[in-house]
Design a protein around this motif. Structure first.
Motif, mmCIF file in Angstrom:
data_model
loop_
_atom_site.group_PDB
_atom_site.id
_atom_site.type_symbol
_atom_site.label_atom_id
_atom_site.label_comp_id
_atom_site.label_asym_id
_atom_site.label_seq_id
_atom_site.Cartn_x
_atom_site.Cartn_y
_atom_site.Cartn_z
ATOM 1 N N ALA A 156 0.825 -1.209 0.000
ATOM 2 C CA ALA A 156 0.000 0.000 0.000
ATOM 3 C C ALA A 156 0.859 1.259 0.000
ATOM 4 O O ALA A 156 0.544 2.241 -0.681
ATOM 5 N N ARG A 157 1.958 1.233 0.750
ATOM 6 C CA ARG A 157 2.862 2.382 0.764
ATOM 7 C C ARG A 157 3.425 2.642 -0.635
ATOM 8 O O ARG A 157 3.533 3.795 -1.072
ATOM 9 N N THR A 158 3.793 1.560 -1.313
ATOM 10 C CA THR A 158 4.319 1.699 -2.674
ATOM 11 C C THR A 158 3.259 2.253 -3.617
ATOM 12 O O THR A 158 3.497 3.205 -4.368
ATOM 13 N N ILE A 184 -9.980 -14.221 -3.336
ATOM 14 C CA ILE A 184 -8.757 -13.546 -2.905
ATOM 15 C C ILE A 184 -8.623 -12.135 -3.472
ATOM 16 O O ILE A 184 -8.336 -11.185 -2.723
ATOM 17 N N PRO A 185 -8.803 -11.910 -4.788
ATOM 18 C CA PRO A 185 -8.669 -10.539 -5.316
ATOM 19 C C PRO A 185 -9.623 -9.546 -4.654
ATOM 20 O O PRO A 185 -9.246 -8.404 -4.373
ATOM 21 N N LYS A 186 -10.859 -9.980 -4.405
ATOM 22 C CA LYS A 186 -11.827 -9.105 -3.749
ATOM 23 C C LYS A 186 -11.361 -8.757 -2.336
ATOM 24 O O LYS A 186 -11.478 -7.615 -1.876
ATOM 25 N N LEU A 192 -6.887 -3.427 1.223
ATOM 26 C CA LEU A 192 -6.078 -2.258 0.856
ATOM 27 C C LEU A 192 -6.870 -0.969 1.060
ATOM 28 O O LEU A 192 -6.346 0.025 1.574
ATOM 29 N N ARG A 193 -8.145 -1.019 0.678
ATOM 30 C CA ARG A 193 -8.995 0.170 0.796
ATOM 31 C C ARG A 193 -9.307 0.484 2.262
ATOM 32 O O ARG A 193 -9.177 1.634 2.706
ATOM 33 N N ASP A 197 -6.134 2.694 3.260
ATOM 34 C CA ASP A 197 -6.560 3.868 2.486
ATOM 35 C C ASP A 197 -5.894 3.877 1.111
ATOM 36 O O ASP A 197 -5.351 4.889 0.655
ATOM 37 N N CYS A 198 -5.934 2.728 0.461
ATOM 38 C CA CYS A 198 -5.235 2.546 -0.809
ATOM 39 C C CYS A 198 -6.202 2.018 -1.869
ATOM 40 O O CYS A 198 -6.756 0.924 -1.723
#
Length: 285
Positions: A156-158, A184-186, A192-193, A197-198
């Protein structure tokens, strides 16, 4: 009176040679080590062995014997324990400069609109996937199902740093076609969201339902997973041939970059690498 169990059928000399030749042929398709599990799926898909844990264990035994007999190289297979800790050293400055020149890669995406990473669910195909991704100077991440909290934080930082720099982050995802693999993708996108906050665009490159028929992939019964939608059958990403992985992944990557721009950047990269190779050590002293 208990039923008499049928005797296990042993392979004839001809059958063993067929299996050996099939294994050698499959390994010849790869320029990098693969996992034994990946080889097993390829053999099962080709009809060389049954798709069962018993057949998998039998294949492992054959591979031990064939490698001990030097019929198959030891380094054909991935060993997850093959790690060393230490500092890389060089004999002199000239050797270091040659190392730098060989390792030099230009950022082919600096003028693009997106920052892209290729993610895969399994170690078994990581080497094959990365070999494709690195042709476009893309990083490969093995998420092994649900990634850990720390690995997602690092990702997420990246992603957020690239978004701040004006790029749209994208994950190209490759995983199993089963309840877990579809979920998994979901889960990744939501974590991340919510936790970091990504916002990332996540594209499932494969395995998708149309790939199963198109590439004649072997199916297995779906196991069920509380996170995913119910499906009738499942397919492992390990079963895909390198050429098929290349086809679906390359097509997706190429949709994000102008081919002419890519070729121009590669020419610049090669010219700059040659410049590094011609540095005269006397000029540095």
């Amino acid at each position: 009176m208990s039923a008499i169990k049928p005797k296990r059928q042993r392979r004839t000399g001809e059958g063993m040679q067929e299996l050996f030749s099939g294994v050698v042929g499959i390994l010849a398709e790869y320029a990098e080590p693969i996992s034994i599990r990946h080889l097993f799926y390829r053999c099962a898909n080709s009809g060389l062995i049954e798709k069962s844990e018993k057949a998998y264990n039998s294949l492992r035994s054959h591979l031990v014997k064939w490698r001990e007999q030097r019929l198959i190289p030891f380094d054909n297979f991935i060993d997850g324990t093959r790690y060393h800790y230490g500092t890389e050293t060089f004999n002199d400055l000239g050797e270091y400069l040659r190392h730098c020149a060989a390792a030099y890669r230009l950022n082919l995406w600096k003028d693009a609109d997106h920052y892209i990473e290729v993610w895969t669910e399994k170690d078994a195909i990581a080497a094959a996937v990365h070999r494709i991704a690195k042709e476009w100077n893309l990083k490969t991440f093995v998420c092994r199902g649900d990634p850990s909290m720390s690995s997602l934080d690092s990702c997420a930082r990246t992603f957020n740093s690239y978004r701040e720099a004006g790029y749209d982050p994208v994950i190209l995802y490759l995983g199993d076609f089963d309840e877990s693999g579809l979920a998994i993708p979901k889960t990744i996108r939501e974590k991340l969201r919510t936790n970091h906050d990504c916002e990332v665009e996540l594209i499932r490159v494969g395995i998708n339902e149309d790939h199963i028929l198109r590439f004649n992939l072997p199916t297995r019964p779906a196991k069920g997973d509380r996170r995913g939608e119910s499906i009738e059958y499942a397919v492992d990403i390990d079963a895909m041939k390198p050429a098929d992985l290349r086809e679906i992944l390359a097509k997706e990557i190429e949709s994000f970059i102008d081919p002419d721009q890519l070729e121009r950047m590669k020419r610049i990269e090669e010219a700059e690498r040659e410049t590094l190779e011609t540095i005269n050590l006397e000029d540095l002293t």
